[in-house]
Design a protein around this motif. Structure first.
Motif, PDB file in Angstrom:
ATOM      1  N   TRP A 133      -0.594  -9.381 -17.697  1.00 36.83           N
ATOM      2  CA  TRP A 133      -1.443 -10.341 -18.428  1.00 36.83           C
ATOM      3  C   TRP A 133      -0.568 -11.325 -19.201  1.00 36.83           C
ATOM      4  N   ARG A 134       0.448 -10.804 -19.872  1.00 41.79           N
ATOM      5  CA  ARG A 134       1.291 -11.658 -20.731  1.00 41.79           C
ATOM      6  C   ARG A 134       2.338 -12.442 -19.940  1.00 41.79           C
ATOM      7  N   GLN A 135       2.467 -12.113 -18.654  1.00 41.50           N
ATOM      8  CA  GLN A 135       3.299 -12.993 -17.815  1.00 41.50           C
ATOM      9  C   GLN A 135       2.524 -14.256 -17.474  1.00 41.50           C
ATOM     10  N   ARG A 136       1.189 -14.088 -17.379  1.00 44.93           N
ATOM     11  CA  ARG A 136       0.358 -15.248 -17.002  1.00 44.93           C
ATOM     12  C   ARG A 136       0.039 -16.112 -18.214  1.00 44.93           C
ATOM     13  N   ILE A 137      -0.057 -15.448 -19.366  1.00 45.11           N
ATOM     14  CA  ILE A 137      -0.468 -16.149 -20.585  1.00 45.11           C
ATOM     15  C   ILE A 137       0.673 -16.110 -21.592  1.00 45.11           C
ATOM     16  N   ALA A 178       9.773 -21.374 -21.416  1.00 45.21           N
ATOM     17  CA  ALA A 178      10.787 -20.956 -20.436  1.00 45.21           C
ATOM     18  C   ALA A 178      10.244 -19.888 -19.486  1.00 45.21           C
ATOM     19  N   ARG A 179       9.261 -19.107 -19.944  1.00 45.27           N
ATOM     20  CA  ARG A 179       8.693 -18.044 -19.097  1.00 45.27           C
ATOM     21  C   ARG A 179       7.712 -18.599 -18.048  1.00 45.27           C
ATOM     22  N   ARG A 180       7.357 -19.880 -18.195  1.00 45.98           N
ATOM     23  CA  ARG A 180       6.476 -20.583 -17.246  1.00 45.98           C
ATOM     24  C   ARG A 180       5.158 -19.856 -16.983  1.00 45.98           C
TER      25      ARG A 180
END
Ligand SMILES: Nc1ncnc2c1ncn2[C@@H]1O[C@H](COP(=O)(O)OP(=O)(O)OP(=O)(O)O)[C@@H](O)[C@H]1O
Ligand SMILES: [Mg+2]
Length: 271
Positions: free
Chosen positions: A80-84, A157-159
């Motif tokens: 979830w936190r990779q997407r948001i 930076a995590r895009r």
């Protein structure tokens, strides 16, 4: 346009408080939009963003990502936190490593990116946020504005597909604010959906294409910005104020106004 993130009947009360901070909120964040969340101090803007990032388990309702409900399982939350990506209202709460470069790299290593990709993204984001000279500085030595830039750089930076920004211009000077908006325009043009919590009605007018208004944890408005800013009575009733540019516009002679449209965009932060 399809919803990226949806809240359905979401309520949340902080432990040891009597009143819900968010009440029965049903709301869609549309893919590709620049959404502003407006409202007075304490209306629930930050809480909404924290809930959207999965930081507090909600008591009632469901949050969906492209139709998939959020479950509070560590592996699901990680994805979830990779997407948001969320930048906190208080940058001090966001930064965890010893130095600027380590903090940004830490977030990138958490995505399991190879070292070369981490180095490349770090190099680029330090340039984009004018942080090259501060890369090796201990975070506790930075000013609040510098910490804000590090927090923003770490998230961008995590895009992520969706970036949630909680009062991102607080502590930034005009030059850095100008750069932030240029950077936001760039990532938005590349397909990133943006949500910004603010109580700055002028900023909302200048930037948003969708406006959400909260009042005491409840949804008052969720509409295209053009529609919201053509109903000034609603803004007055909600005591949100009128954008300065529309105040000036309304003071112009009717003869002039009837043949022109009010300026929609102005670069408030141009240098
Ligand atoms: N950690 C907490 N514990 C208890 N209550 C909290 C906590 N954080 C916020 N609240 C309460 O929840 C409500 C919503 O707060 P929130 O911070 O979401 O508002 P906000 O719209 O972001 O305000 P601001 O414009 O001041 O940033 C407020 O009544 C606040 O007092
Ligand atoms: Mg807040």
């Amino acid at each position: 346009m399809s919803p990226l993130l949806e809240l359905q009947g979401v309520s949340y009360t902080y432990p040891s408080t009597p009143h819900p901070a968010i009440q029965n909120l049903t709301l869609s964040i549309l893919a590709g939009k620049k959404t502003v969340i407006l409202g007075h101090n304490g209306c629930g803007k930050s809480t909404l963003l924290l809930l959207a990032d999965g930081l507090f388990p909600i008591h009632t309702g469901t949050i969906y990502w492209k139709g998939e409900p959020l479950r509070y399982h560590p592996s699901i939350l990680n994805l979830w936190r990779q997407r948001i990506g969320l930048t906190f209202q208080d940058p001090e709460q966001q930064l965890i490593a010893a130095t600027v470069a380590e903090d940004i790299s830490y977030g990138l290593f958490n995505l399991s990116l190879p070292k070369t990709e981490v180095a490349l993204r770090l190099h680029q984001v330090l340039i984009d946020f004018s942080l090259q000279d501060l890369a090796d500085r201990p975070l506790h030595q930075l000013s609040l504005g510098q910490k804000r830039r590090v927090a923003l750089a770490g998230v961008i930076a995590r895009r992520p597909e969706l970036v949630l920004l909680d009062e991102p211009t607080a502590y930034l000077d005009r030059w850095q604010t100008h750069h932030l908006f240029k950077e936001l325009e760039r990532i938005h043009a590349n397909g990133t959906t943006l949500v910004m919590a603010t109580h700055d009605i002028d900023l909302a007018y200048a930037w948003a294409d969708w406006v959400v208004v909260l009042h005491e944890g409840q949804l008052m408005v969720s509409q295209p910005a053009l529609q919201v800013f053509s109903q000034l009575e609603v803004l007055k009733q909600l005591r949100l104020g009128i954008p300065l540019i529309l105040e000036y516009w309304n003071s112009l002679p009717d003869e002039w106004r009837k043949n022109h449209l009010p300026p929609r965009w102005f670069d408030r932060f141009s240098i």
